[in-house]
Scaffold this motif. Structure first.
Motif, PDB file in Angstrom:
ATOM      1  N   ILE C  45      21.432 -13.848   9.557  1.00 18.68           N
ATOM      2  CA  ILE C  45      20.831 -14.914   9.897  1.00 18.68           C
ATOM      3  C   ILE C  45      21.101 -15.885   8.907  1.00 18.68           C
ATOM      4  O   ILE C  45      21.067 -17.252   9.058  1.00 18.68           O
ATOM      5  N   ALA C 123      14.261 -12.893  14.045  1.00 18.71           N
ATOM      6  CA  ALA C 123      13.720 -13.876  13.209  1.00 18.71           C
ATOM      7  C   ALA C 123      13.645 -15.188  13.459  1.00 18.71           C
ATOM      8  O   ALA C 123      12.922 -15.942  13.286  1.00 18.71           O
ATOM      9  N   GLN C 126      11.010 -16.152  15.529  1.00 23.20           N
ATOM     10  CA  GLN C 126       9.596 -16.591  15.097  1.00 23.20           C
ATOM     11  C   GLN C 126       9.503 -18.072  14.713  1.00 23.20           C
ATOM     12  O   GLN C 126       8.308 -18.476  14.604  1.00 23.20           O
ATOM     13  N   MET C 132      12.538 -17.130  21.305  1.00 28.43           N
ATOM     14  CA  MET C 132      11.804 -16.026  21.743  1.00 28.43           C
ATOM     15  C   MET C 132      11.896 -15.694  23.067  1.00 28.43           C
ATOM     16  O   MET C 132      11.853 -14.507  23.649  1.00 28.43           O
TER      17      MET C 132
ATOM     18  N   ILE D  45       6.209 -19.829   9.922  1.00 28.48           N
ATOM     19  CA  ILE D  45       7.368 -19.863   9.303  1.00 28.48           C
ATOM     20  C   ILE D  45       8.135 -21.219   9.264  1.00 28.48           C
ATOM     21  O   ILE D  45       8.657 -21.850   8.161  1.00 28.48           O
ATOM     22  N   GLY D  46       8.168 -21.964  10.349  1.00 29.19           N
ATOM     23  CA  GLY D  46       8.856 -23.063  10.825  1.00 29.19           C
ATOM     24  C   GLY D  46       8.507 -24.196   9.642  1.00 29.19           C
ATOM     25  O   GLY D  46       9.070 -25.049   9.166  1.00 29.19           O
ATOM     26  N   ALA D 119       4.553 -11.879  10.395  1.00 31.97           N
ATOM     27  CA  ALA D 119       5.552 -11.944  11.174  1.00 31.97           C
ATOM     28  C   ALA D 119       6.726 -12.981  10.415  1.00 31.97           C
ATOM     29  O   ALA D 119       7.822 -12.695  10.356  1.00 31.97           O
ATOM     30  N   LEU D 122       8.365 -10.905   7.670  1.00 33.42           N
ATOM     31  CA  LEU D 122       9.475 -10.191   8.079  1.00 33.42           C
ATOM     32  C   LEU D 122      10.707 -10.952   8.557  1.00 33.42           C
ATOM     33  O   LEU D 122      11.827 -10.599   8.408  1.00 33.42           O
ATOM     34  N   ALA D 123      10.400 -12.212   8.985  1.00 38.66           N
ATOM     35  CA  ALA D 123      11.595 -13.065   9.315  1.00 38.66           C
ATOM     36  C   ALA D 123      12.352 -13.591   8.340  1.00 38.66           C
ATOM     37  O   ALA D 123      13.614 -13.396   8.331  1.00 38.66           O
ATOM     38  N   GLU D 124      11.461 -13.843   7.297  1.00 42.11           N
ATOM     39  CA  GLU D 124      12.254 -14.393   5.831  1.00 42.11           C
ATOM     40  C   GLU D 124      12.962 -13.152   5.154  1.00 42.11           C
ATOM     41  O   GLU D 124      13.825 -13.449   4.724  1.00 42.11           O
ATOM     42  N   GLN D 126      14.524 -11.116   7.010  1.00 42.31           N
ATOM     43  CA  GLN D 126      15.821 -10.855   7.506  1.00 42.31           C
ATOM     44  C   GLN D 126      16.859 -11.667   6.648  1.00 42.31           C
ATOM     45  O   GLN D 126      18.101 -11.242   6.687  1.00 42.31           O
ATOM     46  N   ARG D 127      16.499 -12.782   6.047  1.00 42.36           N
ATOM     47  CA  ARG D 127      17.456 -13.482   5.277  1.00 42.36           C
ATOM     48  C   ARG D 127      17.586 -13.209   3.945  1.00 42.36           C
ATOM     49  O   ARG D 127      18.565 -13.305   3.229  1.00 42.36           O
ATOM     50  N   MET D 132      12.559  -8.853   1.649  1.00 44.69           N
ATOM     51  CA  MET D 132      12.152  -7.389   2.318  1.00 44.69           C
ATOM     52  C   MET D 132      11.489  -6.432   1.475  1.00 44.69           C
ATOM     53  O   MET D 132      10.779  -5.510   1.605  1.00 44.69           O
ATOM     54  N   TYR D 135       8.197  -6.650   0.705  1.00 42.74           N
ATOM     55  CA  TYR D 135       7.148  -6.423   1.258  1.00 42.74           C
ATOM     56  C   TYR D 135       7.034  -4.740   1.488  1.00 42.74           C
ATOM     57  O   TYR D 135       6.041  -4.336   1.846  1.00 42.74           O
ATOM     58  N   LEU D 182       5.370  -9.114  16.881  1.00 41.11           N
ATOM     59  CA  LEU D 182       6.537 -10.220  16.724  1.00 41.11           C
ATOM     60  C   LEU D 182       7.090 -10.693  17.941  1.00 41.11           C
ATOM     61  O   LEU D 182       7.701 -11.912  18.148  1.00 41.11           O
ATOM     62  N   VAL D 183       6.763  -9.868  19.086  1.00 40.83           N
ATOM     63  CA  VAL D 183       7.466 -10.278  20.411  1.00 40.83           C
ATOM     64  C   VAL D 183       6.280 -10.637  21.366  1.00 40.83           C
ATOM     65  O   VAL D 183       5.514  -9.678  21.679  1.00 40.83           O
ATOM     66  N   PRO D 184       5.926 -11.538  21.560  1.00 35.69           N
ATOM     67  CA  PRO D 184       4.625 -11.951  22.513  1.00 35.69           C
ATOM     68  C   PRO D 184       5.117 -11.471  24.150  1.00 35.69           C
ATOM     69  O   PRO D 184       4.681 -12.308  24.859  1.00 35.69           O
TER      70      PRO D 184
END
Lengths: 215, 215, 215, 215
Positions: C45, C123, C126, C132, D45-46, D119, D122-124, D126-127, D132, D135, D182-184
DNA sequence: ATGTAAACGAGACGGTACGTCCAGTCTTGAA
DNA sequence: TTCAAGACTGGACGTACCGTCTCGTTTACAT
């Protein structure tokens, strides 16, 4: 049909750059140059930041960086667009009269807020060679050529000595003005410029005035 | 012992302020000025940062700020301590000879790395008036006075015309050198300086050579 | 000529909505999706920007924005077009065998570069709820339904307990795979997936509660 | 005297790092971590930018960069300092009871605003691989060890089967929670967590294989 | 000998501006 | 109407220095 299109383009754009994509925003361009100049005039080089120019011009920083590679380049462009045209060369037939008239005007202009702009450019030129080059090629050199043309006309006319070195002479006439522009030891004004020039000319004229010149 | 110390100080520094606390570290002072100068010589104003000077001198930033209020003040101090003394005035009895000799030497020095230091100071002076003042009062003014003294001696001796304006004359002689120092249009060297000065003098001398001088 | 064009189009697409203007460039569409996927696979990403996709696809940014509202939507579309079809469901008659076989394949695929794409989508999900939603409705939900169908066939067949909650069961089987896909604590491979699934099918307790547990 | 000084220091600072320079501002540190966490909780995170954290904490950006190398590191530090301590492990003597109680609490916490923080991490992650790693090493691994300890106590006590793989078991129990975090697709709450865990503990098969399966 | 006071090194701090990257929008001409 | 090209506004990035600050340490004189 292909031929037609080709012909059309060829005909329509003998020198045109065949624009593609969104055309440059001339209003933004003008606003940037105007702002750059205004900031230099008002605050001098200390307040001259790309961010300040962008804010004042109502423009994004990126737009400035897209077109001008550096602070110095922007300052120079602003100067050339806004204030440089104000100072042109006269042509009356007498080298001495023309140059003194020109030096008076230059002194007057450089002694004002335009001088602050030019001083800023020279200061910036000390840290960025490209700015210096832009100043030299875009402003100094052409104007020196103009001055040299007047001088050499004076030489041919017999008004000035034949053995003068044009480059050195230009340095002698304009160097003092720049020095006073940069260093506020004493005011830079037309009266001083004329006196200064007269000192120089008294040595450049082929036939000296019988009566000692007025300083 | 107390008395001895007191006496010693009293004798050595009749007006000394009876310093208290740890005395200033002269080695640090010297290292700072040396570093400031060296950086200006090597990198020009672009690389001249307080942090760089501190690092090079092996000194804390605070120590610099304690003694010099600004970048420009530091640059000026470094210049005065390290390189200014190198350029003094001769005195041979002929204003023209003395000045040309001096101008040649100045051109030679300003054309080298010392010129970069001075150029940096003038550039910094464009953004900080205090720096400019320091340059004027600490360097320019005294040297102009020396130049004026030579000129006025020449006037009294009858070598130079009586009606010259000393200030303007100094501008005419030194302005061009500064211009070439700041603007690399053409090299700044003694040969050019002499030619330039001769152009000026040919107009300042009371009695001109019958045959046009060779430049 | 206008008529001709119209007729031609009308003929070619008898049920088409009478498109006007230039038709969509299918090659561009395909290139965009391919590039989006490739970039996600190669750089993850971090390197996935609209500009990079456009550049790689040889397409203008506008063309991407015209068809996909956001980065996430584009990523999702690329994923669905390129890699999602690779993972389908088997149907052998045994829920346990089918699911383990499917979980092995999923682990294998998610453990590879496809996993990077999916991780990137989650990701991005999120920060952008639409992404999503696109993931859920376009991918997760249908696949969960397929898994639930297998499970519920197993229940009806008497292979699986009657009191299991299908949603929770799907979570239990696929949650661990997603976790390992997102968090490289340990490799995600078919062998691990099978072991993990066996734990779930068999349970952890040494002795099973006689009366069916209360959920 | 030297000895004295040495002794004093040695005595006074058995583990002290012999501070030099201005000491770190603990208030700033705390404000930064608090702000980082609050922004993640509120905006996800946005909205999590270094500039936003700095502004909210009333701190210069540089102060953040001095101590945390990246956004992810900052997020992780904020999480560990502010919210991680809230989730600890119980110990009642029954693996099943302990774990279900713990899973309920984790589900409750991850289902709330703390879940948004995790969340985001974990998203961050990924980049940025370092995020990671932070964490994993700072949070996931130690907690997995705690979970494994409970499980293995259960095994020794005879409560749990002897042939379970601890790593895979932890994945099975916690993976689903992370997936729902992570997934609603559906809410993440204690009730669901308990049901899910019960499925795992009891197994899905109607009849259990007589001989313990080989994994 | 000890206390006081300034100087020093180290380095953290709040800031400003830098120059860059992308996002997402817009404007044009050609297809 | 779509597409390629590319200019536009705007937000955030991570960095370099600024000038200030707070420490612990050093040095010399004064007591």
């Amino acid at each position: 049909m292909i031929d037609l299109a080709k012909k059309k383009r060829a005909a329509a754009t003998p020198a045109a750059p065949a624009r593609l994509g969104r055309p440059r925003d001339e209003a933004a361009r003008a606003a940037i140059l105007r702002s750059a100049n205004a900031i230099l005039e008002e605050k001098g080089i200390g307040g001259f930041t790309i961010e300040a120019v962008a804010a004042r011009a109502g423009v994004a920083k990126t737009t400035i960086y897209r077109w001008w590679p550096s602070k110095g380049a922007l300052a120079m462009a602003g100067f050339l667009a806004e204030t440089a045209p104000k100072i042109s060369y006269p042509n009356s037939g007498s080298a001495r009269a023309d140059l003194i008239s020109q030096l008076r005007r230059v002194a007057s202009v450089y002694g004002g807020k335009t001088g602050r702009v030019l001083a800023a450019i020279l200061a910036e030129g000390q840290r960025d060679p490209n700015t210096m080059t832009a100043y030299i090629e875009g402003y100094a050199r052409p104007r020196r050529e103009a001055a040299k043309a007047i001088l050499s006309a004076g030489v041919e006319r017999g008004e000035l000595r034949a053995d003068i070195d044009l480059e050195a002479t230009v340095d002698v006439l304009y160097g003092p003005i720049y020095y006073r522009m940069l260093v506020p030891l004493a005011p830079l004004d037309p009266k001083w410029a004329e006196k200064m020039a007269n000192h120089v000319f008294a040595g450049l004229l082929k036939s000296r005035p019988t009566s000692p010149k007025r300083s």
